[in-house]
Design a protein around this motif. Sequence first.
Motif, PDB file in Angstrom:
ATOM      1  N   TYR A 280     -72.096 -51.475  38.731  1.00 60.09           N
ATOM      2  CA  TYR A 280     -71.954 -50.211  38.004  1.00 60.09           C
ATOM      3  C   TYR A 280     -73.111 -49.305  38.415  1.00 60.09           C
TER       4      TYR A 280
ATOM      5  N   SER B  75     -67.754 -35.093  28.468  1.00 62.47           N
ATOM      6  CA  SER B  75     -68.687 -35.056  27.337  1.00 62.47           C
ATOM      7  C   SER B  75     -69.830 -34.083  27.551  1.00 62.47           C
ATOM      8  N   LYS B  76     -70.340 -34.003  28.764  1.00 63.73           N
ATOM      9  CA  LYS B  76     -71.485 -33.118  29.007  1.00 63.73           C
ATOM     10  C   LYS B  76     -71.017 -31.695  29.328  1.00 63.73           C
TER      11      LYS B  76
ATOM     12  N   GLY C  19     -78.640 -36.893  26.361  1.00 63.46           N
ATOM     13  CA  GLY C  19     -77.236 -37.227  26.111  1.00 63.46           C
ATOM     14  C   GLY C  19     -76.455 -36.147  25.391  1.00 63.46           C
TER      15      GLY C  19
ATOM     16  N   SER D 157     -66.365 -37.790  33.030  1.00 61.13           N
ATOM     17  CA  SER D 157     -66.412 -37.506  31.595  1.00 61.13           C
ATOM     18  C   SER D 157     -66.496 -36.003  31.368  1.00 61.13           C
TER      19      SER D 157
ATOM     20  N   TYR E 267     -77.821 -47.690  31.858  1.00 60.97           N
ATOM     21  CA  TYR E 267     -77.080 -47.126  30.735  1.00 60.97           C
ATOM     22  C   TYR E 267     -76.608 -48.263  29.811  1.00 60.97           C
TER      23      TYR E 267
ATOM     24  N   THR F 289     -74.691 -45.004  38.971  1.00 61.56           N
ATOM     25  CA  THR F 289     -74.627 -43.573  38.644  1.00 61.56           C
ATOM     26  C   THR F 289     -75.280 -42.802  39.812  1.00 61.56           C
TER      27      THR F 289
ATOM     28  N   PHE G 260     -78.823 -42.656  35.899  1.00 69.65           N
ATOM     29  CA  PHE G 260     -79.192 -42.646  34.490  1.00 69.65           C
ATOM     30  C   PHE G 260     -80.067 -43.856  34.201  1.00 69.65           C
TER      31      PHE G 260
ATOM     32  N   GLY H 227     -63.172 -40.713  26.708  1.00 73.29           N
ATOM     33  CA  GLY H 227     -64.534 -40.732  27.229  1.00 73.29           C
ATOM     34  C   GLY H 227     -64.680 -41.700  28.393  1.00 73.29           C
ATOM     35  N   ALA H 228     -65.819 -41.570  29.080  1.00 72.79           N
ATOM     36  CA  ALA H 228     -66.127 -42.503  30.165  1.00 72.79           C
ATOM     37  C   ALA H 228     -66.203 -43.925  29.607  1.00 72.79           C
ATOM     38  N   GLN H 229     -66.634 -44.029  28.345  1.00 76.65           N
ATOM     39  CA  GLN H 229     -66.822 -45.357  27.763  1.00 76.65           C
ATOM     40  C   GLN H 229     -65.522 -46.149  27.765  1.00 76.65           C
TER      41      GLN H 229
ATOM     42  N   TYR I 130     -71.184 -38.894  35.419  1.00 73.57           N
ATOM     43  CA  TYR I 130     -71.094 -38.393  34.045  1.00 73.57           C
ATOM     44  C   TYR I 130     -71.598 -36.973  33.843  1.00 73.57           C
TER      45      TYR I 130
ATOM     46  N   ARG J  35     -63.982 -36.426  23.262  1.00 75.38           N
ATOM     47  CA  ARG J  35     -63.707 -37.786  23.752  1.00 75.38           C
ATOM     48  C   ARG J  35     -62.715 -37.781  24.907  1.00 75.38           C
TER      49      ARG J  35
ATOM     50  N   ASP K 161     -70.064 -43.937  38.162  1.00 77.68           N
ATOM     51  CA  ASP K 161     -70.022 -43.132  36.931  1.00 77.68           C
ATOM     52  C   ASP K 161     -70.653 -41.770  37.224  1.00 77.68           C
TER      53      ASP K 161
END
Length: 501
Positions: free
Chosen positions: A280, A347-348, A153, A345, A243, A282, A287, A217-219, A317, A355, A315
Amino acid sequence: MFESARRRSAATTIKGTGAADETPLPGKLVDDLQINLIGRKNIGREIYHQLLQAIQEGRLESGMRLPPTRELARRLKVARTTVAVAYDRLVGEGLLESRIGAGTFVKRGVVSATTDARNLDSPLVPKEAWVGFPTSYVRKLFAGRFEFDFRTGFPDDAAFPYARWRRLMARQMRASNAPSGYGDPAGHPGLRAAIARHISLSRGMQIDPEEVTVTNGAQQALDLIAKVLIEKGDRVVVEDPGYPPAWLLFRTVGARVEPIPVDDEGLVVRALPPDTRLVYVTPSHQFPIGVTMSLERRSSLLEWARQTNAAIVEDDYDGEFRFGNRPLESLRALDPNGHVIYVGSFSKATLPSLRIGFVISPNSLTSAIRAAKHLSDWYTMWAVQGALADFIEEGWFARHLRKMRREYEERHNAILAGLDKHFQSLLKVTNSAVGLHVCATATELSPSDLHRVVTSAKEVGVDELAQYSAGQPVPGLLFGYGAIPTERIDEGLRRLRKSFV
Ligand SMILES: Cc1ncc(COP(=O)(O)O)c(C=O)c1O
């Protein structure tokens, strides 16, 4: 801003005129107030906090007079303005008052906090969905420092081009770059255009900036989707293993969350119940197993959604980091019927702390998603959005991705080589050449055996696959490589192997 090191050794007891056990008289100087600055860094903040604490605990009582700033500064061996700023802050917060010509006093009517609010028995309880929420999983994400950090992560945040980012942020912090009044909940127009171009190129689909909503973020994208689509009692399907932040979130809006297994082609579509509201998935890099959903599975998932009228949340990600073959078409690109909501996202590919994520939604949902974004937090921090738009448009993002792709590929290969060398008969590596982690299932050990091993290898941080299981725990380990340099990988794996006996 900070006082010099010489001054950091000061500590003082502020002595007043009266005895400690007398009721303080108005205007009497405080007695026995300890201010200790030994070893403290931010002296001004320290003085403020210690005074505040003394007021809250009742050691500085209503009406007491504080020493003049000059005197306290002299005793503490700090600049007078440092003390004055601390006093001013407490005046601003209504805890002290200054009277011209008389001094600074603890304000009348200030009540000390005699009860510890944390221990109060309160009739207030959260809604059922939040009772017993598994916080241990979340805590684990942030806990610990490991000599060999294989946790999943995390990207390599030390490799991020901070100097460039600072310049881009500084450019945004000008009045001419701020939105007039509040910004658009859909997001910064420059960033939406940059995301649309980036995704159109990298994922082979035509995206209009009008379809993009920028999120925290994706969240948050998942949160907004859940808010606008899921009714209490709706069935939501998630991958198993999967996830947890997604399935835990769906539960909080009242969904009946159902885990469906994943095999080496991705989600097992034939196991999907017909009355499902939302799935949902990925597909680029499942993931946490790591498989890519096959083209056949993608087609049957889309066909299933068409027949059942379900929504698919895709997703994507960490799809930027792909070593070797070209990515398969995204579900969104293959879907002519508007069932797919695509979530991305940064994030990675940049830093999780920025965010920034986004959602690309069918027209029928976009205005509801933006309304939900507005009602949630209005919009994502404008300057960060503007800086990211420039980061992408000026080519820095593509350059960073190129560099990190090379770096991560090296680490990925080092992990595969190390697992082959040290764990040949113990772990079976999942075939995957994407993302920031490798998954390996245990051939002869149970999840609890693995848990014992991982716990005993204290210097090695590695995630257990079982913690991502929504149903039956699968024995296996995840080896993230965002936080570990290539040259430490082999030694880290060797140390972990020693705990297997
Ligand atoms: C499956 C999955 N989705 C999304 C994310 C990223 O979420 P966010 O953009 O909220 O940081 C992660 C991060 O680890 C992830 O593993």
